[in-house]
Design a protein around this motif. Structure first.
Motif, PDB file in Angstrom:
ATOM      1  N   PRO A 244     -36.876  -7.768   3.701  1.00  0.00           N
ATOM      2  CA  PRO A 244     -36.678  -6.341   3.420  1.00  0.00           C
ATOM      3  C   PRO A 244     -37.794  -5.771   2.546  1.00  0.00           C
ATOM      4  O   PRO A 244     -38.358  -6.459   1.692  1.00  0.00           O
ATOM      5  CB  PRO A 244     -35.326  -6.313   2.685  1.00  0.00           C
ATOM      6  CG  PRO A 244     -34.650  -7.594   3.081  1.00  0.00           C
ATOM      7  CD  PRO A 244     -35.756  -8.589   3.235  1.00  0.00           C
ATOM      8  N   THR A 245     -38.095  -4.533   2.775  1.00  0.00           N
ATOM      9  CA  THR A 245     -39.060  -3.814   1.937  1.00  0.00           C
ATOM     10  C   THR A 245     -38.299  -3.046   0.857  1.00  0.00           C
ATOM     11  O   THR A 245     -37.065  -2.974   0.888  1.00  0.00           O
ATOM     12  CB  THR A 245     -39.888  -2.846   2.794  1.00  0.00           C
ATOM     13  OG1 THR A 245     -39.002  -1.942   3.473  1.00  0.00           O
ATOM     14  CG2 THR A 245     -40.704  -3.611   3.838  1.00  0.00           C
TER      15      THR A 245
ATOM     16  N   TYR B 129     -30.779   1.621  -4.189  1.00  0.00           N
ATOM     17  CA  TYR B 129     -30.032   0.393  -3.890  1.00  0.00           C
ATOM     18  C   TYR B 129     -28.655   0.503  -4.532  1.00  0.00           C
ATOM     19  O   TYR B 129     -28.526   0.898  -5.701  1.00  0.00           O
ATOM     20  CB  TYR B 129     -30.757  -0.845  -4.417  1.00  0.00           C
ATOM     21  CG  TYR B 129     -30.015  -2.121  -4.091  1.00  0.00           C
ATOM     22  CD1 TYR B 129     -30.144  -2.719  -2.838  1.00  0.00           C
ATOM     23  CD2 TYR B 129     -29.167  -2.713  -5.030  1.00  0.00           C
ATOM     24  CE1 TYR B 129     -29.452  -3.870  -2.526  1.00  0.00           C
ATOM     25  CE2 TYR B 129     -28.478  -3.879  -4.717  1.00  0.00           C
ATOM     26  CZ  TYR B 129     -28.619  -4.446  -3.462  1.00  0.00           C
ATOM     27  OH  TYR B 129     -27.923  -5.588  -3.148  1.00  0.00           O
TER      28      TYR B 129
ATOM     29  N   TYR C  87     -36.822  -7.311  -5.764  1.00  0.00           N
ATOM     30  CA  TYR C  87     -37.747  -6.363  -5.138  1.00  0.00           C
ATOM     31  C   TYR C  87     -39.110  -6.302  -5.821  1.00  0.00           C
ATOM     32  O   TYR C  87     -39.912  -5.423  -5.509  1.00  0.00           O
ATOM     33  CB  TYR C  87     -37.111  -4.969  -5.110  1.00  0.00           C
ATOM     34  CG  TYR C  87     -35.979  -4.864  -4.101  1.00  0.00           C
ATOM     35  CD1 TYR C  87     -36.244  -4.772  -2.740  1.00  0.00           C
ATOM     36  CD2 TYR C  87     -34.648  -4.869  -4.519  1.00  0.00           C
ATOM     37  CE1 TYR C  87     -35.209  -4.685  -1.822  1.00  0.00           C
ATOM     38  CE2 TYR C  87     -33.612  -4.776  -3.607  1.00  0.00           C
ATOM     39  CZ  TYR C  87     -33.896  -4.687  -2.251  1.00  0.00           C
ATOM     40  OH  TYR C  87     -32.875  -4.594  -1.341  1.00  0.00           O
TER      41      TYR C  87
ATOM     42  N   GLU D 233     -29.844 -10.630   2.544  1.00  0.00           N
ATOM     43  CA  GLU D 233     -30.008 -10.536   4.000  1.00  0.00           C
ATOM     44  C   GLU D 233     -30.574 -11.826   4.586  1.00  0.00           C
ATOM     45  O   GLU D 233     -30.239 -12.210   5.718  1.00  0.00           O
ATOM     46  CB  GLU D 233     -30.925  -9.361   4.353  1.00  0.00           C
ATOM     47  CG  GLU D 233     -30.367  -7.981   4.012  1.00  0.00           C
ATOM     48  CD  GLU D 233     -30.598  -7.583   2.552  1.00  0.00           C
ATOM     49  OE1 GLU D 233     -30.248  -6.443   2.205  1.00  0.00           O
ATOM     50  OE2 GLU D 233     -31.130  -8.399   1.774  1.00  0.00           O
TER      51      GLU D 233
END
Length: 204
Positions: free
Chosen positions: A92-93, A98, A113, A181
Motif C-alpha cells: 500500500p501507498t 487512515y 507508512y 493487507e
C-alpha cells in the motif's frame, strides 16, 4: 498250289485287318484336354472386387498397434502435484487519511507508512502519550520519512502464532513495518479476518 491258296487268302485278309486297325488307332485324335469353363477362367476380372481384396490383405498384413503397457500390480502411478499460484503481496501507498483499527496506535501508523513522527503528530494534534480510540480518522502527511531508528520491530518473513485478543492490525503493529493487507493476502484471510488462538500465520 491250289491246296495252299486258301491259307494265303486267309493270311492276306488277316494282315489287311491288322493294318486297318492300326490305321484307325493311329488316326484317331487324342483325347482333347479339358477346357476350363467360363466360370473357371481367371479373366475377365472384377477390378473393384480385386482392389477390395488387395486392401483387405494389406490391412491384415499391417502390424497391430502395440497396446500401452499396463501398470504393474502394486506400483502406484505418480500423481502430478498441483501447481500453486504465487501469492501477490500488496504494497500500500500512503493514503490521505487512515482510520485506526482495534489494536493500533499512532506510533504504529507512523512506522508502517514511513512517516515523520513530528509532522504526523502535529497534523493530528497528538503526543507520544496519545491513545485515540479505534475509529479515529488520522491525517497522513505526504512528505517526510521515519527517522527514529529501525522501523521493523521484529525480523520477518516469519511465522506468528496467534494469541487471544490478536487482530491482523495489532500483529502488523508488533512487526512495525508490516502492513495488515500483506498479512491478509499471505494467509488468504476473509473479512472480517477473525483469528483463532493457536492459529499460525505467515508474516511476509
Amino acid at each position: 498250289m491250289k491246296k495252299q491258296m486258301p491259307f494265303i487268302i486267309a493270311f492276306v485278309v488277316l494282315v489287311a485287318l491288322m493294318a486297318s486297325g492300326c490305321t484307325r488307332s493311329a488316326s484317331t485324335s487324342p483325347t482333347a484336354l479339358a477346357t476350363p469353363t467360363s466360370e473357371e477362367l481367371p479373366f475377365p476380372v472384377d477390378v473393384a472386387q480385386r482392389m477390395t481384396e488387395v486392401a483387405q490383405q494389406t490391412q491384415m498384413a499391417m502390424p497391430t498397434p502395440a497396446e500401452p503397457l499396463a501398470t504393474p500390480v502394486g506400483v502406484e502411478t505418480p500423481t502430478p502435484e498441483p501447481t500453486s499460484t504465487p501469492v501477490i503481496i500488496p504494497t500500500p501507498t500512503r493514503p490521505a487519511t487512515y482510520t485506526l483499527q482495534s489494536g493500533e496506535w499512532p506510533l504504529c501508523i507512523a512506522r508502517r507508512y514511513n512517516l515523520d513522527i513530528n509532522a504526523f503528530f502535529e497534523a493530528n494534534g497528538l503526543t507520544m502519550n496519545s491513545r485515540p480510540a479505534a475509529g479515529t480518522v488520522l491525517k497522513i502527511p505526504q512528505g517526510g520519512a521515519w527517522s527514529a531508528g529501525e522501523r521493523a520491530l521484529k525480523p520477518h518473513p516469519t511465522q506468528y502464532t496467534v494469541k487471544a485478543g490478536d487482530t491482523v492490525y495489532s500483529i502488523a503493529c508488533e512487526f512495525g513495518d508490516v502492513f495488515p493487507e500483506s498479512i491478509i493476502a499471505a494467509n488468504n484471510l476473509q473479512s472480517p479476518y477473525t483469528l483463532t488462538p493457536g492459529q499460525v500465520l505467515q508474516i511476509p
